[in-house]
Design an enzyme around this catalytic site. Sequence first.
Site, PDB file in Angstrom:
ATOM      1  N   ARG A   1       0.985  -1.465  -0.201  1.00 17.79           N
ATOM      2  CA  ARG A   1       0.238   0.242   0.135  1.00 17.79           C
ATOM      3  C   ARG A   1       1.172   1.316   0.155  1.00 17.79           C
ATOM      4  O   ARG A   1       0.887   2.339   1.031  1.00 17.79           O
ATOM      5  CB  ARG A   1      -1.327  -0.447   1.537  1.00 17.79           C
ATOM      6  CG  ARG A   1      -2.093  -1.501   1.252  1.00 17.79           C
ATOM      7  CD  ARG A   1      -2.601  -1.758  -0.014  1.00 17.79           C
ATOM      8  NE  ARG A   1      -3.511  -2.228   0.147  1.00 17.79           N
ATOM      9  CZ  ARG A   1      -3.470  -3.951   0.473  1.00 17.79           C
ATOM     10  NH1 ARG A   1      -2.124  -4.414  -0.716  1.00 17.79           N
ATOM     11  NH2 ARG A   1      -4.265  -5.324  -0.303  1.00 17.79           N
TER      12      ARG A   1
ATOM     13  N   LEU B   1       4.285   5.823   7.141  1.00 19.79           N
ATOM     14  CA  LEU B   1       5.034   4.969   7.586  1.00 19.79           C
ATOM     15  C   LEU B   1       5.410   3.582   7.155  1.00 19.79           C
ATOM     16  O   LEU B   1       4.521   2.764   8.046  1.00 19.79           O
ATOM     17  CB  LEU B   1       5.644   5.382   8.807  1.00 19.79           C
ATOM     18  CG  LEU B   1       6.808   4.903  10.254  1.00 19.79           C
ATOM     19  CD1 LEU B   1       8.154   4.452   9.001  1.00 19.79           C
ATOM     20  CD2 LEU B   1       6.597   5.033  10.933  1.00 19.79           C
TER      21      LEU B   1
ATOM     22  N   LEU C   1       5.740   0.935   9.065  1.00 22.28           N
ATOM     23  CA  LEU C   1       6.116   0.426  10.484  1.00 22.28           C
ATOM     24  C   LEU C   1       6.938  -0.656  10.929  1.00 22.28           C
ATOM     25  O   LEU C   1       7.243  -0.750  12.170  1.00 22.28           O
ATOM     26  CB  LEU C   1       4.608   0.381  10.956  1.00 22.28           C
ATOM     27  CG  LEU C   1       3.471   1.786  10.936  1.00 22.28           C
ATOM     28  CD1 LEU C   1       1.794   0.482  10.854  1.00 22.28           C
ATOM     29  CD2 LEU C   1       2.852   2.002  11.560  1.00 22.28           C
TER      30      LEU C   1
ATOM     31  N   GLY D   1       2.128   9.603   7.035  1.00 28.33           N
ATOM     32  CA  GLY D   1       2.968   9.758   6.272  1.00 28.33           C
ATOM     33  C   GLY D   1       2.870  10.558   5.307  1.00 28.33           C
ATOM     34  O   GLY D   1       3.879  11.260   4.236  1.00 28.33           O
TER      35      GLY D   1
ATOM     36  N   GLU E   1       1.657  12.998   5.522  1.00 27.51           N
ATOM     37  CA  GLU E   1       3.072  13.992   5.615  1.00 27.51           C
ATOM     38  C   GLU E   1       3.920  15.055   4.158  1.00 27.51           C
ATOM     39  O   GLU E   1       4.063  15.268   3.691  1.00 27.51           O
ATOM     40  CB  GLU E   1       3.706  13.530   5.977  1.00 27.51           C
ATOM     41  CG  GLU E   1       3.184  13.541   7.411  1.00 27.51           C
ATOM     42  CD  GLU E   1       4.534  13.063   8.854  1.00 27.51           C
ATOM     43  OE1 GLU E   1       5.035  13.903   9.434  1.00 27.51           O
ATOM     44  OE2 GLU E   1       4.292  11.889   8.820  1.00 27.51           O
TER      45      GLU E   1
ATOM     46  N   GLU F   1      -1.295   7.985  13.877  1.00 32.80           N
ATOM     47  CA  GLU F   1      -0.393   7.951  15.002  1.00 32.80           C
ATOM     48  C   GLU F   1      -0.829   7.079  16.287  1.00 32.80           C
ATOM     49  O   GLU F   1       0.103   6.294  16.656  1.00 32.80           O
ATOM     50  CB  GLU F   1       0.940   9.531  15.215  1.00 32.80           C
ATOM     51  CG  GLU F   1       2.025   9.291  13.478  1.00 32.80           C
ATOM     52  CD  GLU F   1       1.045  10.356  12.416  1.00 32.80           C
ATOM     53  OE1 GLU F   1      -0.467  10.126  12.190  1.00 32.80           O
ATOM     54  OE2 GLU F   1       1.566   9.845  11.641  1.00 32.80           O
TER      55      GLU F   1
HETATM   56  C1  1HE Z   1       2.101  -1.974   5.827  1.00 37.44           C
HETATM   57  C2  1HE Z   1       1.846  -0.316   6.443  1.00 37.44           C
HETATM   58  C3  1HE Z   1       2.329   0.413   6.966  1.00 37.44           C
HETATM   59  C4  1HE Z   1      -0.039  -1.651   4.701  1.00 37.44           C
HETATM   60  N1  1HE Z   1       3.470  -0.200   6.936  1.00 37.44           N
HETATM   61  N2  1HE Z   1       3.499  -2.859   6.180  1.00 37.44           N
HETATM   62  N3  1HE Z   1       0.124   3.784   8.897  1.00 37.44           N
HETATM   63  C5  1HE Z   1      -0.985   3.121   9.309  1.00 37.44           C
HETATM   64  O1  1HE Z   1      -1.653   2.681  10.242  1.00 37.44           O
HETATM   65  C6  1HE Z   1      -1.949   2.319   8.177  1.00 37.44           C
HETATM   66  C7  1HE Z   1      -1.484   1.143   8.469  1.00 37.44           C
HETATM   67  N4  1HE Z   1      -2.752   0.616   7.265  1.00 37.44           N
HETATM   68  C8  1HE Z   1      -4.048   0.323   7.071  1.00 37.44           C
HETATM   69  O2  1HE Z   1      -4.325   0.804   7.438  1.00 37.44           O
HETATM   70  C9  1HE Z   1      -4.405  -0.526   6.121  1.00 37.44           C
HETATM   71  O3  1HE Z   1      -2.993  -1.365   5.093  1.00 37.44           O
HETATM   72  C10 1HE Z   1      -4.560   0.117   4.546  1.00 37.44           C
HETATM   73  C11 1HE Z   1      -5.294   0.808   4.748  1.00 37.44           C
HETATM   74  C12 1HE Z   1      -3.814   1.820   4.350  1.00 37.44           C
HETATM   75  C13 1HE Z   1      -5.215  -0.966   3.656  1.00 37.44           C
HETATM   76  O4  1HE Z   1      -5.777  -2.085   3.573  1.00 37.44           O
HETATM   77  P1  1HE Z   1      -5.642  -3.138   2.890  1.00 37.44           P
HETATM   78  O5  1HE Z   1      -7.066  -3.900   3.448  1.00 37.44           O
HETATM   79  O6  1HE Z   1      -6.277  -2.538   1.282  1.00 37.44           O
HETATM   80  O7  1HE Z   1      -4.545  -4.026   2.983  1.00 37.44           O
HETATM   81  P2  1HE Z   1      -3.562  -4.928   4.521  1.00 37.44           P
HETATM   82  O8  1HE Z   1      -4.047  -6.092   3.547  1.00 37.44           O
HETATM   83  O9  1HE Z   1      -3.914  -4.053   5.708  1.00 37.44           O
HETATM   84  O10 1HE Z   1      -1.747  -4.469   3.255  1.00 37.44           O
HETATM   85  C14 1HE Z   1      -1.371  -5.058   2.722  1.00 37.44           C
HETATM   86  C15 1HE Z   1       0.582  -5.356   3.195  1.00 37.44           C
HETATM   87  O11 1HE Z   1       0.677  -4.038   3.132  1.00 37.44           O
HETATM   88  C16 1HE Z   1       0.292  -6.031   4.383  1.00 37.44           C
HETATM   89  O12 1HE Z   1       1.364  -6.939   4.234  1.00 37.44           O
HETATM   90  P3  1HE Z   1       1.300  -8.196   3.846  1.00 37.44           P
HETATM   91  O13 1HE Z   1       2.722  -8.840   3.945  1.00 37.44           O
HETATM   92  O14 1HE Z   1       0.482  -9.070   5.195  1.00 37.44           O
HETATM   93  O15 1HE Z   1       1.104  -8.668   2.568  1.00 37.44           O
HETATM   94  C17 1HE Z   1       0.600  -4.999   5.374  1.00 37.44           C
HETATM   95  O16 1HE Z   1       0.769  -5.059   6.588  1.00 37.44           O
HETATM   96  C18 1HE Z   1       1.049  -4.453   4.614  1.00 37.44           C
HETATM   97  N5  1HE Z   1       1.123  -2.466   5.497  1.00 37.44           N
HETATM   98  N6  1HE Z   1      -0.241  -0.687   6.084  1.00 37.44           N
HETATM   99  C19 1HE Z   1       3.563  -1.338   7.003  1.00 37.44           C
HETATM  100  N7  1HE Z   1       1.794   1.522   6.871  1.00 37.44           N
HETATM  101  C20 1HE Z   1       7.208   9.747   9.785  1.00 37.44           C
HETATM  102  S1  1HE Z   1       6.215   9.531  10.584  1.00 37.44           S
HETATM  103  C21 1HE Z   1       4.765   8.721  10.150  1.00 37.44           C
HETATM  104  C22 1HE Z   1       3.848   8.249  10.954  1.00 37.44           C
HETATM  105  C23 1HE Z   1       2.848   7.420  10.206  1.00 37.44           C
HETATM  106  O17 1HE Z   1       2.774   6.853   8.695  1.00 37.44           O
HETATM  107  S2  1HE Z   1       1.896   6.283  11.263  1.00 37.44           S
HETATM  108  C24 1HE Z   1       0.860   5.724  10.042  1.00 37.44           C
HETATM  109  C25 1HE Z   1       0.879   4.361   9.537  1.00 37.44           C
END
Ligand code: 1HE
Length: 276
Positions: A45, A83, A85, A128, A131, A151
């Site tokens: 994503r 980000l 994570l 991010g 951001e 966050e």
């Molecule tokens: C990830 C990440 C990620 C997906 N880091 N791996 N961001 C978040 O807290 C958002 C977290 N993500 C989500 O809420 C959802 O993934 C989505 C709504 C964006 C998309 O959902 P979906 O159902 O289409 O996909 P999915 O099944 O959740 O994710 C597909 C894969 O991407 C899955 O990995 P897989 O190995 O199981 O296939 C997820 O783990 C991975 N994935 N998002 C790592 N963010 C400079 S500071 C900034 C601070 C922040 O940005 S905090 C916000 C972080």
Amino acid sequence: MPPIKNPEVRGSPMPPEAETSSSAFLSVERRGAVALLHLARPEKRNALNDALITALGAFFAAPPEGVRVAIVAGHGAHFSAGLDLSDITEKDATAGMFHSRLWHRAFRQIAEGTLPVIAVLHGAVIGGGLELASACHVRVAERSAYYALPEGQRGIFVGGGGSVRLPRLIGLSRMTDMMLTGRVFSAEEGQTIGLSNYLVEDGAGLALALDLAAKVAANAPLTNFAVLHALPRIAEADREGGFLAETLMAGISVADQEAKARLHAFLEGRAAKIAP
Ligand code: 1HE
């Protein structure tokens, strides 16, 4: 064009129209004066890992010659899940601060670099990812876009300049609400509160961004410079300092040969009129 030196973004000797460069996570396509960048990690994503952030910073630190505008979009169903994570689970406070600084450097290359940057937003524009969007100069949102700062749910804080840029974009109160309550704004709400400049139907974002990019590229370079570098500082300066900086910039602009040519073109009936 000389090849881009950073290994994350490789240049290519192909002619400008076909020129592309790419890294594992960032694809770069050249369309004349426009560079079209896609976050290219759809299976995650478009989560922003160090390599992707570094590739973005490297591109904007040394854009290919002849490129005058950039567009940043995302492959797949989402602009960016923010980000990566998995990048931060083992970091201590010092490593966390350097990580944030890596993002700051890269996003400053976007916000305070040499190119006007248009973001095309769709699906998740989270953490991010938001951001990154806020470091761009113009934002085009498709109706699928939604905005969140989860966050608080992850136990962390913004680290990519969000606490500096987002309150200026949407107000401190709205950002506080997003971070405390996990509020998610829809594309329509984002348009109303100023997260996006344009709101279009799904799939129409890139076409509008290319259209806007052509207009940006047609401006005098000095005006684009002033908008990117003088305007944000004047907007945040004290009134008297702001008026003086504006005067200096205005004086420099009228002396520019490009301005003279454009002014004469209008006065001699050779330039387009402004239509509603
Ligand atoms: C990830 C990440 C990620 C997906 N880091 N791996 N961001 C978040 O807290 C958002 C977290 N993500 C989500 O809420 C959802 O993934 C989505 C709504 C964006 C998309 O959902 P979906 O159902 O289409 O996909 P999915 O099944 O959740 O994710 C597909 C894969 O991407 C899955 O990995 P897989 O190995 O199981 O296939 C997820 O783990 C991975 N994935 N998002 C790592 N963010 C400079 S500071 C900034 C601070 C922040 O940005 S905090 C916000 C972080």
